[in-house]
Design a protein around this motif. Structure first.
Motif, PDB file in Angstrom:
ATOM      1  N   GLN A  65       0.814  -1.263  -0.003  1.00  0.00           N
ATOM      2  CA  GLN A  65       0.101   0.110   0.195  1.00  0.00           C
ATOM      3  C   GLN A  65       0.984   0.962   0.307  1.00  0.00           C
ATOM      4  N   ASP A 114       0.713   3.611   1.940  1.00  0.00           N
ATOM      5  CA  ASP A 114       1.695   3.952   3.149  1.00  0.00           C
ATOM      6  C   ASP A 114       2.502   2.961   4.168  1.00  0.00           C
ATOM      7  N   GLU A 115       2.849   2.266   3.546  1.00  0.00           N
ATOM      8  CA  GLU A 115       3.615   0.842   4.021  1.00  0.00           C
ATOM      9  C   GLU A 115       5.444   0.952   3.702  1.00  0.00           C
ATOM     10  N   ARG A 134       5.983  -2.108   7.518  1.00  0.00           N
ATOM     11  CA  ARG A 134       5.890  -1.702   7.992  1.00  0.00           C
ATOM     12  C   ARG A 134       4.770  -0.288   7.958  1.00  0.00           C
ATOM     13  N   HIS A 135       4.118   0.379   8.507  1.00  0.00           N
ATOM     14  CA  HIS A 135       3.199   1.341   8.370  1.00  0.00           C
ATOM     15  C   HIS A 135       4.186   2.483   8.450  1.00  0.00           C
ATOM     16  N   ARG A 136       4.336   3.429   7.486  1.00  0.00           N
ATOM     17  CA  ARG A 136       5.082   4.428   7.494  1.00  0.00           C
ATOM     18  C   ARG A 136       5.652   5.386   8.365  1.00  0.00           C
ATOM     19  N   SER A 137       4.618   5.547   9.560  1.00  0.00           N
ATOM     20  CA  SER A 137       5.383   5.952  10.659  1.00  0.00           C
ATOM     21  C   SER A 137       6.204   5.563  11.436  1.00  0.00           C
ATOM     22  N   GLN A 138       6.098   4.462  11.189  1.00  0.00           N
ATOM     23  CA  GLN A 138       7.069   3.326  12.067  1.00  0.00           C
ATOM     24  C   GLN A 138       8.750   3.518  11.229  1.00  0.00           C
ATOM     25  N   CYS A 154      12.575   0.018  10.238  1.00  0.00           N
ATOM     26  CA  CYS A 154      12.250   0.486  11.199  1.00  0.00           C
ATOM     27  C   CYS A 154      12.020   0.591  12.334  1.00  0.00           C
TER      28      CYS A 154
END
Length: 60
Positions: free
Chosen positions: A27, A29-30, A40-44, A55
Motif C-alpha cells: 500500500q 502508506d507501507e 510496516r506503516h510509514r509512521s514506523q 523500522c
C-alpha cells in the motif's frame, strides 16, 4: 466444533491441507524494513540510508 477448526495441534500432519491466502500489493502508506523485512506503516520509519528504510523496532 467450528472454533476448534482454527487451532493447530503440535505434531499434527497438515501436509494434505491446502492453504488459501490472498496476497495484497504494498500500500502507499507501507514500507518493508530493510533489516527485519516486515511490512510496516510509514509512521514506523526510524531511518533511511542509501534508499533503504528501517523500522523503529530495528533501530531501537
Amino acid at each position: 466444533a467450528e472454533a476448534a477448526e482454527g487451532f493447530e495441534l503440535p505434531g499434527a500432519d497438515l501436509s494434505g491441507e491446502e492453504l488459501m491466502v490472498r496476497v495484497l500489493p504494498a500500500q502507499a502508506d507501507e514500507f518493508t524494513c530493510a533489516s527485519c523485512f516486515l511490512v510496516r506503516h510509514r509512521s514506523q520509519v526510524a531511518r533511511e540510508k542509501d534508499g533503504m528504510l528501517y523500522c523503529r523496532d530495528c533501530e531501537g
